[in-house]
Design a protein around this motif. Structure first.
Motif: not given
Length: 332
Positions: A187-215
């Motif tokens: 459901d795109r809106g104004i500045n959706s591209h920047d918002i999506i990129n920001s969510y990706l930064v947050i997502l990968f930050t969280e994944l890095i926190r869980h690196i010890d669970d990598l199989q």
């Protein structure tokens, strides 16, 4: 779109069997062999309604009761189980994913997802821009030897294994981030591209926190590896007056043994790690305060100002004053 509407949207689009033979006839993908494995090259992407789309980020759904042969593509793919489960075959390994689990599959890596049922909602995210590149990761890393170690470890394991598996069993936060990202995407809106990129930064930050669970392999991690973060945390907490002897006593090692473990697991010596932590802390002071440089050097553990200048320039490729000026200019 609100998260309360997302489930209905995904459910309504979770249908339509993919007819592989018809798709093959229409797209005529190249047949290749990678490491002796016959695969098809898919360089086209489809949106959730199965229309061709050419965006840097594309989100679609694994259609239930559909099976696509082993294939590769020139972009990174994330498989995310929104509901239910699925099984990914990658390099002759069968890897089950349950609800909330994620897998990042590297470019040109043979893989496929086995048939799912209508009870499963499996989301595919195609990332044509490398969101695990050094440039993107630099937006995530903080001035911390722990975060730098985890990020470099993540990138190295991705290169070695060609995929990253995040089971994330019982982890709520990553699911919430994915929901917000998908709501913005569908459901795109104004500045959706920047918002999506920001969510990706947050997502990968969280994944890095869980690196010890990598199989990432069938081999369990050694006791030494599992303690690396503890060693780095000790250095972070005692960087102003930390010594190898004191650290070895704390962890009940001989100093030579601890030194060898640090070098083997991080690629850096104790002295290098200590210098890096001190200089990273100095960089934070330079960026966020007006404390005189001489006082910062003393604060982070350097008795010689000239030695501090020398080491700082080795790491950051500029003097402390140049670094302070540059960060202030960037922020203004």
């Amino acid at each position: 779109m609100e998260t309360s509407e997302l489930h209905a949207y995904l459910q309504n689009n979770n249908n339509g069997i993919v007819n592989w033979e018809a798709l093959k006839a229409r797209l005529q993908p190249k047949a290749l062999k990678i490491n002796g494995i016959p695969v098809f090259m898919f360089d086209l992407t489809f949106d959730i309604t199965q229309k061709l789309i050419d965006d840097q980020l594309v989100i679609s759904i694994q259609r239930p009761f559909s099976s696509v042969p082993m294939h590769v593509h020139p972009y990174i793919e994330m498989v995310y189980v929104y509901r239910g489960q699925c099984t990914v075959i990658i390099n002759d390994q069968q890897i089950p994913l349950s609800q909330g689990g994620m897998m990042l599959i590297d470019k040109m890596t043979p893989h496929t997802v086995l048939e799912t049922t209508e009870e499963d909602i499996v989301v595919d995210m195609k990332l044509k821009h490398d969101y695990l590149s050094t440039g993107f990761i630099s937006r995530i890393t903080s001035k911390s030897i722990i975060s730098e170690f985890l990020i470099h470890s993540l990138i190295d394991k991705r290169k070695t294994n060609q995929f990253l598996h995040f089971p994330l069993h019982g982890v709520v936060k990553t699911g919430q981030i994915m929901e917000q990202l998908m709501c913005e995407y569908f459901d795109r809106g104004i500045n959706s591209h920047d918002i999506i990129n920001s969510y990706l930064v947050i997502l990968f930050t969280e994944l890095i926190r869980h690196i010890d669970d990598l199989q990432l392999s069938a081999h369990s991690r050694s006791t030494e590896d599992s303690s690396v973060v503890d060693y780095l945390r000790y250095i972070e907490e005692h960087y102003t007056d930390c010594s190898l002897v004191d650290m070895a006593v704390y962890f009940k090692f001989h100093p030579n043994a601890l030194s060898a473990i640090l070098k083997r697991t991080t690629g850096k010596s104790f002295k290098d790690l200590l210098q890096l932590q001190r200089l990273n802390k100095a960089a934070l002071y330079l960026k966020n305060t007006d404390i005189p440089i001489a006082d910062i050097a003393e604060e982070v553990g350097y008795s010689s100002l000239s030695f501090f200048h020398k080491k700082f320039k080795e790491i950051f490729n500029e003097t402390p004053s140049q670094y302070r000026q540059g960060t202030r200019s960037y922020m203004s």
